[in-house]
Design a protein around this motif. Structure first.
Motif, PDB file in Angstrom:
ATOM      1  N   ILE A   3       0.832  -1.069  -0.016  1.00  0.00           N
ATOM      2  CA  ILE A   3       0.182   0.088  -0.042  1.00  0.00           C
ATOM      3  C   ILE A   3       0.915   1.090  -0.029  1.00  0.00           C
ATOM      4  CG2 ILE A   3      -2.003  -1.286   1.255  1.00  0.00           C
ATOM      5  CD1 ILE A   3      -0.025   1.420   3.249  1.00  0.00           C
ATOM      6  N   ARG A   4       0.127   2.184  -0.135  1.00  0.00           N
ATOM      7  CA  ARG A   4       0.747   3.813  -0.040  1.00  0.00           C
ATOM      8  C   ARG A   4      -0.149   4.423   0.793  1.00  0.00           C
ATOM      9  NH1 ARG A   4       4.748   5.147  -4.163  1.00  0.00           N
ATOM     10  NH2 ARG A   4       4.481   3.492  -5.969  1.00  0.00           N
ATOM     11  N   ARG A   5       0.390   5.189   1.838  1.00  0.00           N
ATOM     12  CA  ARG A   5      -0.316   5.975   2.684  1.00  0.00           C
ATOM     13  C   ARG A   5      -1.121   7.251   1.813  1.00  0.00           C
ATOM     14  NH1 ARG A   5       1.411   5.292   8.957  1.00  0.00           N
ATOM     15  NH2 ARG A   5       2.395   3.219   8.704  1.00  0.00           N
ATOM     16  N   SER A   6      -0.294   7.753   0.918  1.00  0.00           N
ATOM     17  CA  SER A   6      -0.759   8.750  -0.036  1.00  0.00           C
ATOM     18  C   SER A   6      -0.102   8.344  -1.359  1.00  0.00           C
ATOM     19  CB  SER A   6      -0.273  10.111   0.473  1.00  0.00           C
ATOM     20  OG  SER A   6       1.117  10.340   0.552  1.00  0.00           O
ATOM     21  N   ALA A   7      -0.578   9.338  -2.226  1.00  0.00           N
ATOM     22  CA  ALA A   7      -0.083   9.084  -3.643  1.00  0.00           C
ATOM     23  C   ALA A   7       1.346   9.272  -3.848  1.00  0.00           C
ATOM     24  CB  ALA A   7      -0.609  10.135  -4.690  1.00  0.00           C
ATOM     25  N   SER A   8       2.086  10.058  -2.901  1.00  0.00           N
ATOM     26  CA  SER A   8       3.476  10.348  -2.777  1.00  0.00           C
ATOM     27  C   SER A   8       4.102   9.804  -1.872  1.00  0.00           C
ATOM     28  CB  SER A   8       3.682  11.986  -2.591  1.00  0.00           C
ATOM     29  OG  SER A   8       3.272  12.293  -1.207  1.00  0.00           O
ATOM     30  N   SER A   9       3.545   8.955  -1.062  1.00  0.00           N
ATOM     31  CA  SER A   9       4.362   7.962  -0.144  1.00  0.00           C
ATOM     32  C   SER A   9       5.061   6.780  -0.796  1.00  0.00           C
ATOM     33  CB  SER A   9       3.399   7.564   0.840  1.00  0.00           C
ATOM     34  OG  SER A   9       2.765   8.541   1.741  1.00  0.00           O
TER      35      SER A   9
ATOM     36  N   ALA B  35       0.060  -6.116   6.687  1.00  0.00           N
ATOM     37  CA  ALA B  35      -0.830  -7.369   7.007  1.00  0.00           C
ATOM     38  C   ALA B  35      -2.111  -7.051   7.516  1.00  0.00           C
ATOM     39  CB  ALA B  35       0.000  -8.358   7.778  1.00  0.00           C
ATOM     40  N   LEU B  36      -3.094  -7.757   6.760  1.00  0.00           N
ATOM     41  CA  LEU B  36      -4.412  -7.395   7.592  1.00  0.00           C
ATOM     42  C   LEU B  36      -4.666  -8.178   8.856  1.00  0.00           C
ATOM     43  CD1 LEU B  36      -7.277  -6.613   6.681  1.00  0.00           C
ATOM     44  CD2 LEU B  36      -7.811  -8.703   5.591  1.00  0.00           C
ATOM     45  N   ARG B  37      -5.228  -7.747   9.801  1.00  0.00           N
ATOM     46  CA  ARG B  37      -5.485  -8.365  10.848  1.00  0.00           C
ATOM     47  C   ARG B  37      -6.573  -7.495  11.811  1.00  0.00           C
ATOM     48  NH1 ARG B  37      -1.481  -7.552  15.159  1.00  0.00           N
ATOM     49  NH2 ARG B  37      -3.045  -6.610  16.392  1.00  0.00           N
ATOM     50  N   ASP B  38      -7.493  -8.279  12.234  1.00  0.00           N
ATOM     51  CA  ASP B  38      -8.825  -7.711  13.143  1.00  0.00           C
ATOM     52  C   ASP B  38      -9.407  -6.534  12.190  1.00  0.00           C
ATOM     53  OD1 ASP B  38      -7.932  -9.603  15.111  1.00  0.00           O
ATOM     54  OD2 ASP B  38      -6.536  -8.123  15.905  1.00  0.00           O
ATOM     55  N   GLY B  39      -9.519  -6.690  10.883  1.00  0.00           N
ATOM     56  CA  GLY B  39     -10.231  -5.567  10.339  1.00  0.00           C
ATOM     57  C   GLY B  39      -9.316  -4.394  10.006  1.00  0.00           C
TER      58      GLY B  39
ATOM     59  N   VAL C 277      -2.557  -2.626  14.906  1.00  0.00           N
ATOM     60  CA  VAL C 277      -3.162  -2.225  13.944  1.00  0.00           C
ATOM     61  C   VAL C 277      -3.117  -0.639  13.780  1.00  0.00           C
ATOM     62  CG1 VAL C 277      -5.425  -2.038  12.861  1.00  0.00           C
ATOM     63  CG2 VAL C 277      -4.939  -4.311  14.009  1.00  0.00           C
ATOM     64  N   VAL C 278      -2.627  -0.054  12.784  1.00  0.00           N
ATOM     65  CA  VAL C 278      -2.316   1.144  12.645  1.00  0.00           C
ATOM     66  C   VAL C 278      -3.066   1.842  11.636  1.00  0.00           C
ATOM     67  CG1 VAL C 278       0.100   1.087  13.840  1.00  0.00           C
ATOM     68  CG2 VAL C 278      -0.083   0.783  11.440  1.00  0.00           C
ATOM     69  N   LEU C 279      -3.193   1.185  10.504  1.00  0.00           N
ATOM     70  CA  LEU C 279      -4.049   1.698   9.472  1.00  0.00           C
ATOM     71  C   LEU C 279      -5.412   1.256   9.022  1.00  0.00           C
ATOM     72  CD1 LEU C 279      -0.822   1.577   7.200  1.00  0.00           C
ATOM     73  CD2 LEU C 279      -1.813   3.500   7.869  1.00  0.00           C
ATOM     74  N   ASP C 280      -6.416   1.912   8.452  1.00  0.00           N
ATOM     75  CA  ASP C 280      -7.534   1.576   7.918  1.00  0.00           C
ATOM     76  C   ASP C 280      -7.507   1.136   6.532  1.00  0.00           C
ATOM     77  OD1 ASP C 280     -10.167   1.467   7.287  1.00  0.00           O
ATOM     78  OD2 ASP C 280     -11.092   2.909   8.290  1.00  0.00           O
ATOM     79  N   GLU C 281      -7.889   0.163   6.249  1.00  0.00           N
ATOM     80  CA  GLU C 281      -8.040  -0.278   4.753  1.00  0.00           C
ATOM     81  C   GLU C 281      -8.466   0.850   3.771  1.00  0.00           C
ATOM     82  OE1 GLU C 281      -9.004  -4.604   3.759  1.00  0.00           O
ATOM     83  OE2 GLU C 281     -10.143  -4.013   5.409  1.00  0.00           O
ATOM     84  N   ALA C 282      -9.465   1.637   4.154  1.00  0.00           N
ATOM     85  CA  ALA C 282     -10.376   2.709   3.604  1.00  0.00           C
ATOM     86  C   ALA C 282      -9.556   3.731   3.143  1.00  0.00           C
ATOM     87  CB  ALA C 282     -11.806   2.925   4.191  1.00  0.00           C
ATOM     88  N   ALA C 283      -8.444   3.962   4.144  1.00  0.00           N
ATOM     89  CA  ALA C 283      -7.761   5.076   4.065  1.00  0.00           C
ATOM     90  C   ALA C 283      -6.375   5.140   3.294  1.00  0.00           C
ATOM     91  CB  ALA C 283      -7.192   5.562   5.463  1.00  0.00           C
TER      92      ALA C 283
END
Length: 280
Positions: free
Chosen positions: A6-12, A18-22, A56-62
């Motif tokens: 993934i990228r946290r933003s287009a420029s990241s 890893a996916l865990r607990d949603g 868990v530090v990131l949301d899939e939708a973000a």
């Protein structure tokens, strides 16, 4: 385990998660964004323990999803590997696996647009189970097929059907109709082998704006994974990160500009992409 890029933003920079607990666990500090290489260096058991100890530090939708493989030398695609799809295409079931290739440049990620070039007016979806190759493989016998596998992902074998049919009628290669940029959306994740105990018993579903277009099961493959991997590796080296798209099922149909496709492989994931026609 489900590993994504993934990228946290287009420029990241690209980051392994890893996916865990949603939610998503970051693995950025492990020194690679290549899930296949990480599985090879750490092993599945050690990596599972590593993920379990992280927050868990990131949301899939973000986040912005990249294809689930960092390196891919080829996408090996199987044609007419389901009898019902061969029938709807007006073709016979082949006596041997039929192979064509997509270039790695056709890969794109989950929630990314599929962009049809102006030269086509007829784009179609093809949901498929994809095998992710985990080690350098050549001349592997059928009974050892699992040695080659790092995991599985969802792939949508996008096809410019008008261009393909013209070339079929002319009896010339039709790879171009399959190989445009974004014509191999894959992901969202690489599902490791422990998540998919029987890859020959998975439901495949393709929906367009909520309407089910394709539905079948991988048990209906003409040639199963052992045969496919043995056949493809016979004289041709499969490299880590290479993908084998195992063929689509019946129900292919045209797409319109703005259509949203949901390609699901049971136990592997749901890949979402929206269609954009450049001609529109």
């Amino acid at each position: 385990m489900f590993l994504g890029r993934i990228r946290r933003s287009a420029s990241s920079p690209v980051e392994l998660v890893a996916l865990r607990d949603g939610g998503l666990v970051s693995l950025a500090d492990l020194g690679t964004d290549d899930p296949v290489a990480l599985l090879d260096s750490h092993g599945l058991e050690r990596l599972t323990d590593e993920v379990a100890g992280r927050p868990v530090v990131l949301d899939e939708a973000a986040v912005l999803f990249e294809p689930p493989v960092a390196t891919c030398t080829k996408i090996c695609c199987l044609a007419l590997n389901y009898a019902a799809h061969a029938e709807e295409s007006g073709m016979e079931v082949p006596p041997e696996p039929v192979l064509f290739f997509k270039p790695p440049s056709s890969l794109t990620g989950h929630n990314r647009p599929v962009e049809a070039p102006a030269r086509t007016r007829h784009l179609e979806h093809e949901v498929e189970l994809a095998v992710v190759i985990g080690r350098r493989t050549r001349d592997l016998p059928e009974e050892r097929w699992l040695e080659a596998v790092a995991g599985y992902t969802v792939i949508n074998d996008m096809t410019a059907r008008d261009l393909q049919l013209v070339n079929i009628a002319r009896n010339v290669p039709w790879d171009q109709s399959k190989g445009f940029d974004t014509f191999a959306p894959a992901g969202p994740y690489l599902a490791t082998v422990d998540e998919v105990p029987d890859p020959q018993a998975l439901e495949l579903v393709l929906e367009v704006d909520g309407e089910v277009r394709q539905r079948a099961n991988t048990k209906q493959m003409v040639f199963g994974l052992p045969r496919l991997i043995a056949d493809l590796s016979d004289g041709m080296t499969l490299m880590p990160g290479d993908l084998i798209a195992t063929g689509t099922i019946a129900g292919i149909a045209p797409l319109q500009d703005g259509d949203t496709m949901r390609a699901t492989v049971q136990g592997v994931g749901t890949l979402v992409n929206t269609v954009k026609f450049r001609s529109a």
